[in-house]
Structure formats: C-alpha cells, structure tokens
Design a protein around this motif. Structure first.
Motif, PDB file in Angstrom:
ATOM      1  N   ALA A 228      11.875   2.377 -10.611  1.00  0.00           N
ATOM      2  CA  ALA A 228      11.310   1.869  -9.362  1.00  0.00           C
ATOM      3  C   ALA A 228       9.846   1.493  -9.574  1.00  0.00           C
ATOM      4  CB  ALA A 228      11.423   2.914  -8.269  1.00  0.00           C
ATOM      5  N   PRO A 229       9.374   0.442  -8.942  1.00  0.00           N
ATOM      6  CA  PRO A 229       7.955   0.091  -9.040  1.00  0.00           C
ATOM      7  C   PRO A 229       7.098   1.249  -8.538  1.00  0.00           C
ATOM      8  CG  PRO A 229       9.210  -1.711  -8.052  1.00  0.00           C
ATOM      9  CD  PRO A 229      10.134  -0.536  -8.135  1.00  0.00           C
ATOM     10  N   PRO A 230       5.869   1.364  -9.019  1.00  0.00           N
ATOM     11  CA  PRO A 230       4.980   2.451  -8.584  1.00  0.00           C
ATOM     12  C   PRO A 230       4.865   2.513  -7.063  1.00  0.00           C
ATOM     13  CG  PRO A 230       4.011   1.272 -10.422  1.00  0.00           C
ATOM     14  CD  PRO A 230       5.227   0.483 -10.022  1.00  0.00           C
TER      15      PRO A 230
ATOM     16  N   SER B 222      -5.753   2.544   5.259  1.00  0.00           N
ATOM     17  CA  SER B 222      -7.167   2.784   4.944  1.00  0.00           C
ATOM     18  C   SER B 222      -7.401   4.236   4.562  1.00  0.00           C
ATOM     19  CB  SER B 222      -8.046   2.408   6.148  1.00  0.00           C
ATOM     20  OG  SER B 222      -8.014   1.015   6.375  1.00  0.00           O
ATOM     21  N   GLU B 223      -6.755   5.152   5.274  1.00  0.00           N
ATOM     22  CA  GLU B 223      -6.884   6.571   4.946  1.00  0.00           C
ATOM     23  C   GLU B 223      -6.357   6.866   3.544  1.00  0.00           C
ATOM     24  OE1 GLU B 223      -4.993   8.847   7.998  1.00  0.00           O
ATOM     25  OE2 GLU B 223      -6.223   7.991   9.599  1.00  0.00           O
ATOM     26  N   LEU B 224      -5.277   6.193   3.175  1.00  0.00           N
ATOM     27  CA  LEU B 224      -4.686   6.433   1.859  1.00  0.00           C
ATOM     28  C   LEU B 224      -5.561   5.926   0.717  1.00  0.00           C
ATOM     29  CD1 LEU B 224      -0.921   5.563   2.531  1.00  0.00           C
ATOM     30  CD2 LEU B 224      -1.897   7.830   2.120  1.00  0.00           C
ATOM     31  N   THR B 225      -6.420   4.956   0.995  1.00  0.00           N
ATOM     32  CA  THR B 225      -7.297   4.456  -0.074  1.00  0.00           C
ATOM     33  C   THR B 225      -8.297   5.521  -0.510  1.00  0.00           C
ATOM     34  OG1 THR B 225      -8.894   3.500   1.495  1.00  0.00           O
ATOM     35  CG2 THR B 225      -7.092   2.065   0.738  1.00  0.00           C
ATOM     36  N   ASP B 226      -8.410   6.599   0.260  1.00  0.00           N
ATOM     37  CA  ASP B 226      -9.321   7.688  -0.089  1.00  0.00           C
ATOM     38  C   ASP B 226      -8.637   8.742  -0.968  1.00  0.00           C
ATOM     39  OD1 ASP B 226     -11.898   8.750   0.087  1.00  0.00           O
ATOM     40  OD2 ASP B 226     -11.313  10.159   1.656  1.00  0.00           O
ATOM     41  N   SER B 227      -7.391   8.478  -1.359  1.00  0.00           N
ATOM     42  CA  SER B 227      -6.653   9.402  -2.227  1.00  0.00           C
ATOM     43  C   SER B 227      -6.772   8.939  -3.679  1.00  0.00           C
ATOM     44  CB  SER B 227      -5.178   9.431  -1.813  1.00  0.00           C
ATOM     45  OG  SER B 227      -4.552   8.186  -2.129  1.00  0.00           O
ATOM     46  N   ASP B 228      -6.040   9.618  -4.579  1.00  0.00           N
ATOM     47  CA  ASP B 228      -6.087   9.224  -5.991  1.00  0.00           C
ATOM     48  C   ASP B 228      -5.019   8.191  -6.338  1.00  0.00           C
ATOM     49  OD1 ASP B 228      -3.782  10.728  -5.840  1.00  0.00           O
ATOM     50  OD2 ASP B 228      -4.206  11.963  -7.603  1.00  0.00           O
ATOM     51  N   LEU B 229      -4.364   7.626  -5.333  1.00  0.00           N
ATOM     52  CA  LEU B 229      -3.317   6.636  -5.573  1.00  0.00           C
ATOM     53  C   LEU B 229      -3.937   5.301  -5.981  1.00  0.00           C
ATOM     54  CD1 LEU B 229      -1.162   7.526  -2.456  1.00  0.00           C
ATOM     55  CD2 LEU B 229      -0.514   7.953  -4.844  1.00  0.00           C
ATOM     56  N   SER B 230      -3.304   4.656  -6.957  1.00  0.00           N
ATOM     57  CA  SER B 230      -3.798   3.367  -7.443  1.00  0.00           C
ATOM     58  C   SER B 230      -3.440   2.260  -6.461  1.00  0.00           C
ATOM     59  CB  SER B 230      -3.183   3.049  -8.805  1.00  0.00           C
ATOM     60  OG  SER B 230      -1.791   2.780  -8.668  1.00  0.00           O
ATOM     61  N   ASP B 231      -4.048   1.098  -6.647  1.00  0.00           N
ATOM     62  CA  ASP B 231      -3.721  -0.051  -5.800  1.00  0.00           C
ATOM     63  C   ASP B 231      -2.239  -0.393  -5.894  1.00  0.00           C
ATOM     64  OD1 ASP B 231      -6.395  -0.091  -5.257  1.00  0.00           O
ATOM     65  OD2 ASP B 231      -6.734  -2.161  -5.914  1.00  0.00           O
ATOM     66  N   GLU B 232      -1.703  -0.342  -7.106  1.00  0.00           N
ATOM     67  CA  GLU B 232      -0.286  -0.665  -7.294  1.00  0.00           C
ATOM     68  C   GLU B 232       0.609   0.341  -6.577  1.00  0.00           C
ATOM     69  OE1 GLU B 232       2.425  -2.279 -11.038  1.00  0.00           O
ATOM     70  OE2 GLU B 232       0.879  -0.761 -11.400  1.00  0.00           O
ATOM     71  N   GLU B 233       0.234   1.612  -6.626  1.00  0.00           N
ATOM     72  CA  GLU B 233       1.013   2.646  -5.940  1.00  0.00           C
ATOM     73  C   GLU B 233       0.918   2.495  -4.420  1.00  0.00           C
ATOM     74  OE1 GLU B 233       0.809   6.278  -9.211  1.00  0.00           O
ATOM     75  OE2 GLU B 233      -0.915   5.900  -7.895  1.00  0.00           O
ATOM     76  N   LEU B 234      -0.262   2.164  -3.933  1.00  0.00           N
ATOM     77  CA  LEU B 234      -0.424   1.962  -2.498  1.00  0.00           C
ATOM     78  C   LEU B 234       0.377   0.756  -2.015  1.00  0.00           C
ATOM     79  CD1 LEU B 234      -4.235   2.670  -2.035  1.00  0.00           C
ATOM     80  CD2 LEU B 234      -2.326   4.076  -1.252  1.00  0.00           C
ATOM     81  N   ARG B 235       0.474  -0.249  -2.830  1.00  0.00           N
ATOM     82  CA  ARG B 235       1.285  -1.421  -2.477  1.00  0.00           C
ATOM     83  C   ARG B 235       2.749  -1.019  -2.334  1.00  0.00           C
ATOM     84  NH1 ARG B 235       1.674  -5.827  -7.017  1.00  0.00           N
ATOM     85  NH2 ARG B 235       3.079  -4.232  -7.834  1.00  0.00           N
ATOM     86  N   GLY B 236       3.256  -0.241  -3.276  1.00  0.00           N
ATOM     87  CA  GLY B 236       4.652   0.190  -3.217  1.00  0.00           C
ATOM     88  C   GLY B 236       4.927   1.091  -2.031  1.00  0.00           C
ATOM     89  N   ILE B 237       4.017   2.027  -1.757  1.00  0.00           N
ATOM     90  CA  ILE B 237       4.169   2.915  -0.603  1.00  0.00           C
ATOM     91  C   ILE B 237       4.168   2.095   0.690  1.00  0.00           C
ATOM     92  CG2 ILE B 237       2.954   4.669   0.764  1.00  0.00           C
ATOM     93  CD1 ILE B 237       2.094   5.932  -1.919  1.00  0.00           C
TER      94      ILE B 237
END
Length: 396
Positions: A82-84, A210-225
């Motif tokens: 699965a994609p990140p 926006s709140e999630l951008t303050d976590s350790d998740l990468s841009d690619e992971e945030l896109r998938g989420i």
C-alpha cells in the motif's frame, strides 16, 4: 476436510431480483450451509469465503490474519505494498503509527460537538432541495453534499475545490470506471492532496490536516492518510444516506414509526447500518495455519469476509432480512471490528442521525418519483454499494 463443504465458485455480481437491499443470493445460500465456504478468487487463486457473524468478527480481531495489501494471495502476480499512509491496508506497527495521531480527532465527544455544524449543512441542503422542488435526485441534492461538506471542512479542503474533488472520488469508487479513467482520477486526487499537504505545512489552518502536519508523518504519508479519510468519509456515508432513504421508503410501516417517534433515530441508524452494510466485504490473509470453523486456513491464503451476510446471520439476529428499526442491532459489523474499526464511525453516526431526522421532518410526504425497480443501483463490483440516483417527490 469435509467433502460436503459448500463452495462459492466465483464472486457474485448480482442481487436477488426485486430485493436490492439483500446480499447476493449465492452468499445467502452459502451461509445456510455454514459460516465458511471454499472460494476461488477472480484471479484463480483458492481461498475462503466467511459468511457467519461470529467467524467474521473473530478473523477481524485475530492478529494471525493480515490486512497488508502486498500479502493478498488473489492473483498470479506480485501485488505492491500500500502507498505510504493508506493505513487500511497495513498491519502494526505501521498501522498504529498512522492511526494513533488520528484517534483523538475522531472521538465520540469531538464528533458530537460537530452536531450543530452538521445540522446547518443539512438545513442548507434541504433549503436548496425545497426551492428546486417538488422533486429532486436525493443523491445529488442531499446524500452526497452533506458528508462531502463535513469531511472537507474537517480536513481543510478549500470550498472552491470540493466539487472537483467529489467528482474524482466518484470516478474511482463507482465500480463502473475504465482502468484508464480510474488511474487518471486516482492520480489527479493524489496530486491535489500532495499540493494541499504542502499548503497546510506552509500556512496551517483550523483543521485536522493542519494539525497532522505537526506530527512526524511525512508529506507522502499525510497524502495517503488524507486520501483514505476523504474517500471513506464521503463515499460510505453518502451511500448510507441515499440507500437508507430508499430502504425506509420501501418499508412504510417502519418509516411511519420513525416519523411518529423521532427518538427512534439512534436505533434506526444502527439497524440501517446492519441491514444495508454498504461496505460489503474486506479481505485478510493468514500469516500462519489457522483453524477456523472446523477448517484449516493455510498460511498465505486470503479469505473474504462478507460483512453483508454476517450482518444478516440468523444465528446473531432474529429475522435478519427484515428491517426493524426498533431492534437492538448492537454488534453489527458495518464499521468492521478490532484494530481496523472504522475511525469515522462516530462521525457517520452523527451525520446520519441529523440528516435522516431533518429530511423526514422537512418532507413528511417524501416518496419515490419512479417505480422502485427503476431506481439505478451501483453494481456489485463497486467497493461501496448504493444507488446512483434516487428520484423523489413530495407535496409542495
């Protein structure tokens, strides 16, 4: 292994004639023979079909069964991971890493606080529907815009982008799209979300992404989420609202009870979730040999979990093929079970309670504008079952 064990030779593609809310008859027949059947995946690989409530629930809670996309043993070629960020198709620890930052953002308390905003969005949709009446397509006027507006606001999708976003999600979720169109829609959505993540990092706003951008998740992971949350938050609830209204209109005695006693709406929502099970099935792959229902599921074998037959299991629910808004539908599997229990379950419940109540109050004479057999249904090949359009009318 018993020679009399039932076999489902292929994935059923049609519902029983005149029964658009019932599971395909081949699956209902399989469950009559027992909760587990042999099954051949469309790619030719042998597997199992699980149709009983207890067994489906047990597999969903069993860490010996994997959700990983790349372990699916259904075709003769290798399936990529699965994609990140697309956490529905991952196992722990990866799954927990993606899900943990989200759990606090979709609690029952936080979703209840959204009720007033859901009520306003619903009222606006019904106002527009009434102005354009006394007839409408309930899918485009009511069922789609409400969850679309809510999930887009939650995640921070700009208002001006919502129409095109909804169209792209429709394209790769409707079960009738060519491979080329599906890939194009998926790619366009991924590209849009990638740009949105970058924008939220640069200028955060008051929303979940926006709140999630303050976590350790990468841009690619945030896109998938974001893709999972947006697609699931829109398509499943939209189809529950439209198919649920269709089911209510086809069960006038139950509809009359709900109109007479609006406090029934909580149990009505749970019963509609059980009865319709729009997310029809999911797959899991055995990580080791597992004894299940008197059979040995060999390591590496993929099983299909039939939610709609599990939720109609007579060993779990009395008269399961009847829509009974007063029944205790607790324990249904419409939102899954275990570690992959749907994150947005409480949000969906809030949306359905508000939307169904408001619709029935605003339009007490609501009825189908076409014969029931002419209502256009989504094909069984769609991941999420529902109606393509639902023409309704009412007394002006």
């Amino acid at each position: 292994m018993s020679e009399s064990l039932h076999t489902v030779p292929a994935l059923p593609t049609e519902r029983p004639a005149g029964c658009p809310f019932d599971p395909p008859s081949e699956l209902t027949e399989a469950r009559r023979h027992g909760p587990i059947s042999r099954f051949t995946h469309p790619g030719g690989k042998p597997g199992w079909m699980i149709t009983g409530h207890e067994l489906v629930r047990s597999v969903l809670a069993d860490p010996r069964f994997s959700s990983r996309k790349d372990l699916l043993n259904v075709v003769d070629f290798e399936i990529p991971p699965a994609p990140p960020g697309e956490f529905l198709l991952t196992d722990d620890p990866e799954h927990s890493r993606y899900r943990k930052p989200l759990v606090g953002k979709f609690t029952a308390r936080r979703m209840r606080l959204l009720t007033e905003r859901v009520e306003q969005i619903t009222s606006d949709c019904l106002d527009a529907m009434e102005r354009g009446g006394p007839s409408a397509d309930l899918v485009t006027a009511f069922a789609k815009p409400i969850p679309t507006m809510v999930i887009c606001e939650l995640l921070g999708v700009p208002y001006e982008d919502r129409a095109s976003f909804q169209e792209q999600i429709d394209t790769f979720m409707n079960g009738e799209t060519s491979d080329e169109e599906l890939i194009a829609a998926y790619t366009a959505t991924q590209e849009y979300l990638a740009e949105l993540v970058v924008a939220k990092r640069a200028a955060p706003t008051d929303d979940v992404l926006s709140e999630l951008t303050d976590s350790d998740l990468s841009d690619e992971e945030l896109r998938g989420i974001s893709l999972i949350l947006l697609a699931a938050g829109f398509d499943t609830t939209a189809n529950m609202l439209s198919l649920g209204t269709f089911a209510l209109l086809q069960n006038p005695a139950q509809l009359a009870e709900l109109r007479a006693d609006p406090s029934l709406v909580d149990s009505a929502v749970e019963e509609l979730l059980r009865y319709l099970s729009v997310a029809k099935s999911f797959m899991r792959t055995a990580l080791e040999d597992v004894e299940l229902g008197g059979q040995t599921i060999e390591a590496g074998t993929t099983v299909v979990l039939s939610y709609h037959t599990a939720n109609r299991d007579p060993e779990r629910y009395t008269d399961p093929h009847l829509l009974d808004l007063g029944r205790d539908a607790g324990g249904h599997l419409a939102f899954g079970h275990g570690v992959h229990l749907c994150l947005g379950a409480q949000l969906a419940r809030v949306e359905m309670r508000v939307a169904f109540s408001a619709l029935l109050q605003r339009f007490p004479t609501l009825r189908l504008a076409v014969p029931a057999e002419e209502v256009a249904l989504r094909p069984e090949t769609a991941d999420i079952y529902g109606v393509k359009s639902l023409p309704v009318t009412w007394d002006a």
